[in-house]
Write an enzyme that holds these catalytic residues in place. Structure first.
Site, PDB file in Angstrom:
ATOM      1  N   HIS A   8     -32.512   7.197 -12.924  1.00  0.00           N
ATOM      2  CA  HIS A   8     -33.660   6.711 -11.905  1.00  0.00           C
ATOM      3  C   HIS A   8     -33.201   6.870 -10.415  1.00  0.00           C
ATOM      4  O   HIS A   8     -33.724   7.536  -9.472  1.00  0.00           O
ATOM      5  CB  HIS A   8     -33.929   5.241 -11.819  1.00  0.00           C
ATOM      6  CG  HIS A   8     -34.890   4.815 -10.770  1.00  0.00           C
ATOM      7  ND1 HIS A   8     -36.165   5.108 -10.614  1.00  0.00           N
ATOM      8  CD2 HIS A   8     -34.492   3.632  -9.917  1.00  0.00           C
ATOM      9  CE1 HIS A   8     -36.406   4.448  -9.575  1.00  0.00           C
ATOM     10  NE2 HIS A   8     -35.485   3.721  -9.047  1.00  0.00           N
ATOM     11  N   LYS A  38     -33.409   1.177  18.492  1.00  0.00           N
ATOM     12  CA  LYS A  38     -34.565   2.152  17.592  1.00  0.00           C
ATOM     13  C   LYS A  38     -35.826   1.195  17.431  1.00  0.00           C
ATOM     14  O   LYS A  38     -37.229   1.623  17.952  1.00  0.00           O
ATOM     15  CB  LYS A  38     -34.192   2.812  16.466  1.00  0.00           C
ATOM     16  CG  LYS A  38     -33.124   3.908  16.450  1.00  0.00           C
ATOM     17  CD  LYS A  38     -32.620   4.839  15.555  1.00  0.00           C
ATOM     18  CE  LYS A  38     -33.735   5.958  15.558  1.00  0.00           C
ATOM     19  NZ  LYS A  38     -33.446   6.991  16.482  1.00  0.00           N
ATOM     20  N   SER A  40     -40.930   8.209  14.779  1.00  0.00           N
ATOM     21  CA  SER A  40     -40.737   8.576  16.287  1.00  0.00           C
ATOM     22  C   SER A  40     -41.947   9.342  16.405  1.00  0.00           C
ATOM     23  O   SER A  40     -42.012   9.406  17.828  1.00  0.00           O
ATOM     24  CB  SER A  40     -39.502   9.022  16.506  1.00  0.00           C
ATOM     25  OG  SER A  40     -38.556   8.008  16.161  1.00  0.00           O
ATOM     26  N   HIS A  77     -21.692   6.277   2.016  1.00  0.00           N
ATOM     27  CA  HIS A  77     -22.402   5.619   3.261  1.00  0.00           C
ATOM     28  C   HIS A  77     -23.219   6.651   4.388  1.00  0.00           C
ATOM     29  O   HIS A  77     -24.312   6.273   4.279  1.00  0.00           O
ATOM     30  CB  HIS A  77     -21.505   4.647   3.792  1.00  0.00           C
ATOM     31  CG  HIS A  77     -22.263   3.715   4.617  1.00  0.00           C
ATOM     32  ND1 HIS A  77     -23.123   2.599   4.078  1.00  0.00           N
ATOM     33  CD2 HIS A  77     -22.879   3.672   5.963  1.00  0.00           C
ATOM     34  CE1 HIS A  77     -23.955   2.068   4.948  1.00  0.00           C
ATOM     35  NE2 HIS A  77     -23.725   2.743   6.105  1.00  0.00           N
ATOM     36  N   THR A  88     -29.533   0.604  15.708  1.00  0.00           N
ATOM     37  CA  THR A  88     -30.438   0.519  14.846  1.00  0.00           C
ATOM     38  C   THR A  88     -31.752  -0.646  15.534  1.00  0.00           C
ATOM     39  O   THR A  88     -32.903  -0.123  15.776  1.00  0.00           O
ATOM     40  CB  THR A  88     -30.283  -0.188  13.427  1.00  0.00           C
ATOM     41  OG1 THR A  88     -29.391   0.523  12.843  1.00  0.00           O
ATOM     42  CG2 THR A  88     -31.212   0.012  12.443  1.00  0.00           C
ATOM     43  N   SER A 124     -27.183  22.967  -2.739  1.00  0.00           N
ATOM     44  CA  SER A 124     -28.507  23.422  -2.066  1.00  0.00           C
ATOM     45  C   SER A 124     -28.681  22.355  -1.020  1.00  0.00           C
ATOM     46  O   SER A 124     -29.164  23.065  -0.014  1.00  0.00           O
ATOM     47  CB  SER A 124     -29.453  22.781  -3.154  1.00  0.00           C
ATOM     48  OG  SER A 124     -30.712  22.569  -2.675  1.00  0.00           O
ATOM     49  N   SER A 125     -28.146  21.341  -0.899  1.00  0.00           N
ATOM     50  CA  SER A 125     -28.175  20.497   0.453  1.00  0.00           C
ATOM     51  C   SER A 125     -27.436  21.070   1.370  1.00  0.00           C
ATOM     52  O   SER A 125     -28.024  21.059   2.616  1.00  0.00           O
ATOM     53  CB  SER A 125     -28.059  19.215   0.148  1.00  0.00           C
ATOM     54  OG  SER A 125     -28.754  18.444  -0.730  1.00  0.00           O
ATOM     55  N   ARG A 176     -26.968  -6.885 -11.685  1.00  0.00           N
ATOM     56  CA  ARG A 176     -27.785  -5.867 -11.739  1.00  0.00           C
ATOM     57  C   ARG A 176     -27.256  -4.890 -12.863  1.00  0.00           C
ATOM     58  O   ARG A 176     -26.439  -5.720 -13.323  1.00  0.00           O
ATOM     59  CB  ARG A 176     -27.802  -4.894 -10.198  1.00  0.00           C
ATOM     60  CG  ARG A 176     -26.268  -4.673 -10.077  1.00  0.00           C
ATOM     61  CD  ARG A 176     -26.176  -3.776  -8.469  1.00  0.00           C
ATOM     62  NE  ARG A 176     -26.586  -2.706  -8.325  1.00  0.00           N
ATOM     63  CZ  ARG A 176     -26.093  -1.514  -7.731  1.00  0.00           C
ATOM     64  NH1 ARG A 176     -25.308  -1.912  -6.753  1.00  0.00           N
ATOM     65  NH2 ARG A 176     -26.555  -0.421  -7.763  1.00  0.00           N
ATOM     66  N   TRP A 199     -25.118   5.443 -11.026  1.00  0.00           N
ATOM     67  CA  TRP A 199     -25.071   6.962 -10.103  1.00  0.00           C
ATOM     68  C   TRP A 199     -23.968   6.817  -9.482  1.00  0.00           C
ATOM     69  O   TRP A 199     -23.531   8.123  -9.001  1.00  0.00           O
ATOM     70  CB  TRP A 199     -26.437   6.888  -9.313  1.00  0.00           C
ATOM     71  CG  TRP A 199     -26.337   6.027  -8.191  1.00  0.00           C
ATOM     72  CD1 TRP A 199     -26.485   4.594  -7.827  1.00  0.00           C
ATOM     73  CD2 TRP A 199     -25.862   6.535  -6.655  1.00  0.00           C
ATOM     74  NE1 TRP A 199     -26.394   4.237  -6.297  1.00  0.00           N
ATOM     75  CE2 TRP A 199     -25.918   5.523  -5.784  1.00  0.00           C
ATOM     76  CE3 TRP A 199     -25.570   7.716  -6.095  1.00  0.00           C
ATOM     77  CZ2 TRP A 199     -25.671   5.664  -4.543  1.00  0.00           C
ATOM     78  CZ3 TRP A 199     -25.624   7.993  -4.938  1.00  0.00           C
ATOM     79  CH2 TRP A 199     -25.542   6.846  -3.895  1.00  0.00           C
ATOM     80  N   TYR A 211     -27.770   7.405   5.144  1.00  0.00           N
ATOM     81  CA  TYR A 211     -28.338   7.545   6.593  1.00  0.00           C
ATOM     82  C   TYR A 211     -28.926   9.003   6.398  1.00  0.00           C
ATOM     83  O   TYR A 211     -29.866   9.309   7.121  1.00  0.00           O
ATOM     84  CB  TYR A 211     -27.320   7.733   7.758  1.00  0.00           C
ATOM     85  CG  TYR A 211     -26.782   6.158   7.850  1.00  0.00           C
ATOM     86  CD1 TYR A 211     -27.667   5.266   8.726  1.00  0.00           C
ATOM     87  CD2 TYR A 211     -25.726   5.541   7.567  1.00  0.00           C
ATOM     88  CE1 TYR A 211     -27.460   4.047   8.576  1.00  0.00           C
ATOM     89  CE2 TYR A 211     -25.207   4.222   7.576  1.00  0.00           C
ATOM     90  CZ  TYR A 211     -26.153   3.353   8.148  1.00  0.00           C
ATOM     91  OH  TYR A 211     -25.997   2.061   8.567  1.00  0.00           O
ATOM     92  N   GLU A 219     -24.536   8.938   3.072  1.00  0.00           N
ATOM     93  CA  GLU A 219     -25.711   9.671   2.331  1.00  0.00           C
ATOM     94  C   GLU A 219     -26.909   8.618   2.732  1.00  0.00           C
ATOM     95  O   GLU A 219     -28.009   9.162   2.768  1.00  0.00           O
ATOM     96  CB  GLU A 219     -25.175   9.552   0.891  1.00  0.00           C
ATOM     97  CG  GLU A 219     -26.393   9.514   0.002  1.00  0.00           C
ATOM     98  CD  GLU A 219     -26.930  11.042  -0.142  1.00  0.00           C
ATOM     99  OE1 GLU A 219     -26.214  11.974   0.484  1.00  0.00           O
ATOM    100  OE2 GLU A 219     -28.086  11.129  -0.596  1.00  0.00           O
ATOM    101  N   ASP A 224     -39.449  31.622  12.135  1.00  0.00           N
ATOM    102  CA  ASP A 224     -39.232  31.099  10.666  1.00  0.00           C
ATOM    103  C   ASP A 224     -37.968  30.438  10.907  1.00  0.00           C
ATOM    104  O   ASP A 224     -37.249  30.353  11.761  1.00  0.00           O
ATOM    105  CB  ASP A 224     -39.140  32.283   9.776  1.00  0.00           C
ATOM    106  CG  ASP A 224     -39.307  31.814   8.343  1.00  0.00           C
ATOM    107  OD1 ASP A 224     -38.707  31.090   7.861  1.00  0.00           O
ATOM    108  OD2 ASP A 224     -40.171  32.330   7.646  1.00  0.00           O
ATOM    109  N   HIS A 255     -17.232  -1.369   2.984  1.00  0.00           N
ATOM    110  CA  HIS A 255     -18.108  -2.637   2.792  1.00  0.00           C
ATOM    111  C   HIS A 255     -18.993  -2.568   1.513  1.00  0.00           C
ATOM    112  O   HIS A 255     -19.577  -3.586   1.087  1.00  0.00           O
ATOM    113  CB  HIS A 255     -19.155  -2.850   4.070  1.00  0.00           C
ATOM    114  CG  HIS A 255     -20.053  -1.809   4.288  1.00  0.00           C
ATOM    115  ND1 HIS A 255     -20.876  -1.706   5.399  1.00  0.00           N
ATOM    116  CD2 HIS A 255     -20.826  -1.123   3.396  1.00  0.00           C
ATOM    117  CE1 HIS A 255     -21.643  -0.615   5.485  1.00  0.00           C
ATOM    118  NE2 HIS A 255     -21.895  -0.356   3.922  1.00  0.00           N
ATOM    119  N   HIS A 256     -19.076  -1.281   1.151  1.00  0.00           N
ATOM    120  CA  HIS A 256     -19.576  -1.414  -0.499  1.00  0.00           C
ATOM    121  C   HIS A 256     -18.602  -1.951  -1.594  1.00  0.00           C
ATOM    122  O   HIS A 256     -18.976  -1.990  -2.648  1.00  0.00           O
ATOM    123  CB  HIS A 256     -19.841   0.000  -0.958  1.00  0.00           C
ATOM    124  CG  HIS A 256     -21.078   0.588   0.088  1.00  0.00           C
ATOM    125  ND1 HIS A 256     -22.304   0.727  -0.452  1.00  0.00           N
ATOM    126  CD2 HIS A 256     -20.908   1.308   1.056  1.00  0.00           C
ATOM    127  CE1 HIS A 256     -22.905   0.943   0.608  1.00  0.00           C
ATOM    128  NE2 HIS A 256     -22.084   1.804   1.356  1.00  0.00           N
TER     129      HIS A 256
END
Lengths: 182, 530
Positions: free
Chosen positions: B76, B330, B267, B252, B327, B168-169, B449, B141, B256, B254, B105, B301-302
């Site tokens: 998932h 914003k 925005s 991390h 943040t 790809s990315s 979890r 994951w 963002y 990722e 283009d 922090h993870h």
């Protein structure tokens, strides 16, 4: 629009990708060096014999060193124990600890011991001059062997640390591990 | 360029049949394919979420065995992150960036084609693992060793999928930067770029900097398993904790990568429906850059609980808290944009306002978790699950819905069904909170979890959460109906579509010609960003 500009930007970006891929691998040694310098992860120091023998001994002070032994049971049919579970030493004094290792199976096996010192703060000040963990050890079927570690605790060990634990885990040697799992 | 100039006088000459899509180098077609692909993956990942919530509806094991349950949580996450949210973002970038900066283009159209078309192969590889010995990956994951090394035959497929999706990315990111740096229309200076374009430049740099490190880390997993290396194997002198450091160095940034394009979308939309210019454009740009920069210094922090020294924990705690500042800038800018605007509440605006409110909820639980001592309680509980679903579902996904409603009339030339759109919004907004808010309570009460069964004290809120989950899942079918109804027909819209819309994309016809801006437009301060 200049096609050239686009190609130049693209090339720079490709380079950045390659650099970052390399950086990922460079992080491995950086991480190890970082842990050694800071003593994180319980990585212990090494010291040459000649150097250790001329160190000043702090006879005013005692430090208790405890020994903890583990075997990765899932892969290695060995028994492993310290002869003395703890000893008291002076900082700066070269001391020995003896461990007994036995191969309980009927085949010859290669193992590797991985050391770790707790608390992590103390690991910077724990130096070994000789250790069975420096190399891989091969035991014949049912062989029992005594293994030695010679160490010295640095006199600069912070005063508040009075006890430290040296822990070993014996693993099946990785090259052997790969052969059997293939 | 000479070729494009020849095409200039017959705009709508497009290839026909399946070849139009397979060999497409047109940014609009590729963008469309990206978006439809991500919609498909959204439902694939959603189906897995339904299995998870069905199993957790009551304590005890009901429908699936624990191994399969763990596969569900793992897959998932992978499908939603790499299959739904990221391709949707890249799809929007493909469609909108050239028409927002006045380019004909993308800079590298053939690479664009390839970066899309390797995605289906990547996901075929990943989803095929369900039929393999040992089942699909079930170690989470995050792929922590040594657990992930116990994955069966699926293991190398998992690694290669990550490689393919990463390639790809990265190609997509290179394309975006090359386009924006070199193909802006005359007068379109960097500080006149629409904010969506700005957030995507920064996201693209994050992708290029973070994904190769991740690719390296999973390659080390692969060689540890098959080629006798010991990067993460304690027996050979390696360290499993090092994988966590490498993973989160990517992981991390990722998060963002997933949320910055959403900031850009909101925005664009808030000023349109407030009929005002975006408040604090410059501070928005710098806040985004600051968030991206800081994201590389907070990864640990993870992993507060792995046994870091106090100094490390303090550093990562304060660094993490600093991110709340840009943040906050914003959030306040969006609110200030709405302040005293003549606001209307069409579906894109509703989703954007919900984004601001609910993303802030997720942001606040993030600030709670940044506090090291309390994180020891939250770590690996449902509180974490609640947090990242607030920032990713009511954050990233709501913004993507907003974007789809906002630009659908431009893409198709037809107005979507506003009644169904509003229904989709209200059902989603209500049920998503029933789904995820109780998970805060469960986490604080101590429910871990990634478990298929739980203590009976957690039963009530799990049932509430599951009911919310089923209803939220069903609500998304409304979105599919709206999209396909809109593609097939509907009221014709004007070029500007929305009364308050500003920017180059609204100067084109709706739908825009197959080849647009073959003659670059002139951009002035007056006509710049929305």
């Amino acid at each position: 629009m200049a096609r050239k500009d686009i190609n130049l930007t693209t090339k720079k970006l490709y380079l950045l990708v390659v650099v970052m891929f390399g950086f990922g691998f460079a992080l491995v040694p950086i991480y190890n060096v970082f842990c050694e310098v800071t003593g994180l992860n319980g990585k212990t120091g090494e010291i040459a014999v000649e150097k250790a023998e001329v160190l000043a001994v702090d006879i005013e002070r005692y430090v208790t060193v405890e020994f903890d032994t583990n075997v990765n049971q899932a892969t290695l049919p060995w028994s492993f124990a310290a002869k003395k579970f703890k000893i008291r030493v002076h900082p700066g004094e070269v001391s020995d600890a003896v461990f007994v290792v036995k191969n309980k199976s009927n085949r010859s096996i290669k193992g590797q011991a991985i050391p770790s010192v707790a608390p992590a703060q103390a690991s910077l000040f724990f130096n070994k001059t000789e250790c069975f963990c420096f190399t891989q050890q091969t035991l014949a079927p049912y062989e029992e062997r005594e293994m030695l570690v010679r160490f010295v605790v640095d006199t600069k060990l912070p005063k508040k640390i009075e006890t430290m634990t040296l822990s070993y885990t014996f693993f099946l040697s990785t090259d052997e591990n790969k052969i059997t799992s293939l | 360029m000479s070729e494009a100039a020849v095409h200039d006088d017959h705009h709508d000459h497009k290839p026909t049949g399946i070849g139009r899509w397979l060999f497409s180098t047109n940014h609009k077609d590729i963008g469309t394919m990206y978006l439809l692909f991500s919609l498909l993956m959204f439902f694939v990942g959603g189906a897995m979420a339904i299995v998870i919530r069905a199993e957790l509806f009551q304590p005890g094991l009901q429908f699936v065995n624990p191994q399969f349950f763990n596969s569900m949580t793992t897959m998932h996450a992978l499908v939603m992150i790499f299959g739904a949210v990221m391709p949707a973002g890249v799809g929007l970038a493909n469609w909108m960036i050239p028409v927002m900066i006045g380019a004909p283009d993308m800079a590298l159209p053939r690479m664009n084609n390839m970066s899309f078309w390797i995605l289906p192969f990547g996901f075929t590889l990943l989803l095929s693992t369900f039929f393999m010995d040992g089942g699909a990956p079930a170690g989470g994951w995050t792929m922590y060793p040594p657990l992930v090394l116990q994955t069966g035959n699926a293991f190398p497929f998992l690694i290669f999928t990550v490689h393919i999706l990463g390639i790809s990315s990265i190609m997509g990111a290179i394309n975006i930067i090359a386009t924006v740096f070199n193909m802006r229309a005359p007068g379109m200076t960097f500080m006149r770029l629409p904010l969506f374009v700005w957030t995507w430049i920064i996201t693209a740099f994050l992708l290029i900097a973070a994904l190769p490190v991740f690719a390296g880390a999973v390659t080390m997993l692969l060689t540890d398993q098959y080629f006798g290396t010991s990067f993460f194997d304690a027996a050979g002198g390696g360290d499993p904790v090092m994988f966590q450091h490498l993973f989160w160095f990517f992981g991390h940034p990722e998060v963002y990568i997933l949320i910055l394009p959403a900031f850009g979308i909101v925005s664009q939309i808030i000023p349109t429906f407030s009929r005002k210019r975006l408040f604090g454009y410059t501070s928005m740009v710098y806040a985004t850059v600051a968030i991206a920069f800081l994201s590389f210094f907070v990864w640990a922090h993870h992993m507060f609980t792995v046994g870091m020294p106090l100094a490390g924990e303090l550093f990562f705690m304060y660094a993490t808290m600093t991110i709340a500042i840009p943040t906050g800038v914003k959030i306040f800018n969006w609110v200030a944009t709405m302040w005293r605007g003549s606001m209307t509440f069409e579906t894109p605006m509703l989703f954007s306002i919900a984004f601001i409110v609910l993303f802030s909820v997720g942001g606040f639980s993030g600030v709670m978790m940044s506090i090291t001592p309390v994180d020891f309680q939250y770590h690996d509980t449902y509180f974490i699950v609640a947090h990242f679903h607030y920032v990713l579902v009511t954050g990233a996904v709501f913004a993507l819905f907003a974007a789809a409603y906002y630009w659908l009339p431009k893409w198709t030339g037809h107005m979507y069904d506003e009644g169904l759109g509003k229904l989709h919004f209200w059902t989603s907004a209500v049920f998503v909170n029933i789904l995820f808010f109780p998970q805060h309570f469960l986490g604080l009460a101590g429910m871990p979890r990634r478990i298929p069964d739980y203590a009976v004290q957690f039963a009530d809120w799990n049932m509430v959460s599951s009911l919310g989950g089923f209803a939220f899942g069903l609500s998304q079918l409304i979105f599919v109906v709206v999209v396909f109804k809109c593609i097939r027909g509907g009221d014709k819209v004007t070029d500007q579509v929305w009364e308050g819309a500003r920017g180059l994309e609204w100067t084109l016809s709706s739908p825009p010609p197959f080849h647009s801006f073959t003659v670059p437009p002139k951009v002035t301060e007056e006509s710049a960003h929305g």
